[in-house]
Scaffold this active site. Structure first.
Site, mmCIF file in Angstrom:
data_model
loop_
_atom_site.group_PDB
_atom_site.id
_atom_site.type_symbol
_atom_site.label_atom_id
_atom_site.label_comp_id
_atom_site.label_asym_id
_atom_site.label_seq_id
_atom_site.Cartn_x
_atom_site.Cartn_y
_atom_site.Cartn_z
ATOM 1 N N SER A 162 -21.867 77.154 -58.459
ATOM 2 C CA SER A 162 -23.161 77.509 -58.217
ATOM 3 C C SER A 162 -23.812 77.071 -57.518
ATOM 4 O O SER A 162 -24.167 75.427 -57.624
ATOM 5 C CB SER A 162 -23.864 77.225 -60.165
ATOM 6 O OG SER A 162 -24.517 77.590 -60.305
ATOM 7 N N TYR A 220 -23.915 73.238 -68.584
ATOM 8 C CA TYR A 220 -23.337 74.209 -67.919
ATOM 9 C C TYR A 220 -23.810 73.743 -65.811
ATOM 10 O O TYR A 220 -22.811 74.175 -65.235
ATOM 11 C CB TYR A 220 -24.613 75.329 -67.448
ATOM 12 C CG TYR A 220 -24.367 76.906 -66.260
ATOM 13 C CD1 TYR A 220 -23.231 77.122 -67.088
ATOM 14 C CD2 TYR A 220 -25.409 76.812 -65.439
ATOM 15 C CE1 TYR A 220 -22.552 78.526 -65.914
ATOM 16 C CE2 TYR A 220 -24.516 77.988 -64.430
ATOM 17 C CZ TYR A 220 -23.773 78.221 -65.078
ATOM 18 O OH TYR A 220 -23.205 79.656 -62.994
#
Ligand code: NAP
Length: 246
Positions: free
Chosen positions: A129, A142
């Site tokens: 990400s 996350y």
């Protein structure tokens, strides 16, 4: 003979676009996911029911595939989003995010390596990400998990370069998928914000003034998996409309 790609989380969003593009490009694709995509049959991929947090299950499924096929590509893509700062992240939340996002990748990589080593060839893609490079608010677990995936890409690249196995992390920005919509829905539910407005604000945050599409990430993954990218390993490949350049 067709090249073989194993992907986790290929039934939805980015993973589904990767399955579709790889099938179109003549790969035999094995999709390991909790449930099949309704469109899976159209894409002529092989579905294997799999929970990536179950390491024994991941190992067995991939080992069985490797008995019949040479695995050329692994795309470790299955992942969940979790929105909270460190104080609001329970140990159970942290374990859940880590078990899916990080240990799932660990299990899949370990399982494909014997086949890739035996054939002195392989490309491993980890779906990280932009949060492997930067922090975002309320994203403790996350963010941590995606930084860990970037680390795995680098250590795997170094440890297996002598086997001609490449490992790279793909770092998408905000991509319009079911996971994105779920995250926005959760935020709107908590805050009472209007979804259309939040969506527009998200687009405005991107230098290119729009969100990314899963098909765009799939094109990058196809390139990185191919021999055209044979000198690229240990890298973090950003695809974010310029977000992390700011
Ligand atoms: P998505 O639409 O939710 O797709 C994720 C897929 O993974 C779903 O099919 C999901 O199945 C599956 N999955 C979840 N837990 C699993 C498990 N334990 N075992 C096997 N499969 C499991 O999400 P996406 O947006 O395409 O995201 C794909 C990857 O890209 C994730 O790693 C995500 O972190 C990363 N990413 C996404 C964005 C974005 O903006 N969308 C940005 C950067 C990175 P179910 O639907 O049944 O749960």
């Amino acid at each position: 003979m067709k090249k073989v790609c194993v992907i986790t989380g290929g039934s939805s969003g980015i993973g589904l676009s990767i399955v579709k593009l790889f099938v179109e490009n003549d790969y035999l694709v094995f999709n390991l996911d909790l449930s099949p995509s309704l469109l899976g049959a159209d894409f002529k991929s092989e579905y294997r029911q799999c929970d990536v947090t179950n390491i024994d299950q991941v190992t067995k499924i991939i080992t069985d595939i490797a008995k019949q096929h040479t695995i050329d590509v692994l795309v470790s893509n299955a992942g969940i989003h979790f929105s909270a700062n460190i104080e609001n992240t329970s140990e159970a939340d942290l374990d859940k995010v880590f078990n899916i996002n990080v240990k799932g990748a660990y299990a899949a990589i370990k399982a494909v390596l014997p086949s890739m080593k035996a054939h002195n060839n392989g490309s491993i893609l980890l779906m990280a990400s932009d949060q492997a490079l930067i922090a975002k608010h309320n994203s403790f677990a996350y963010n941590l998990s995606k930084s860990a995936l970037a680390s795995i890409a680098k250590t795997t690249a170094l440890d297996y370069a002598s086997f001609n196995i490449r490992a790279n992390a793909v770092c998408p920005g905000t991509i319009e998928t079911p996971l994105y919509h779920q995250a926005i829905d959760n935020y709107c539910q908590r805050s009472g914000a209007n979804k259309a407005e939040v969506h527009q604000e998200e687009a405005n945050l991107q230098p290119l003034q729009r969100l990314g599409q899963p098909e765009e990430v799939a094109e990058l993954v196809l390139f990185l998996a191919s021999d055209k990218a044979k000198f690229i390993t240990g890298s973090l490949q950003v695809i974010d409309g310029g977000y992390t350049a700011q």
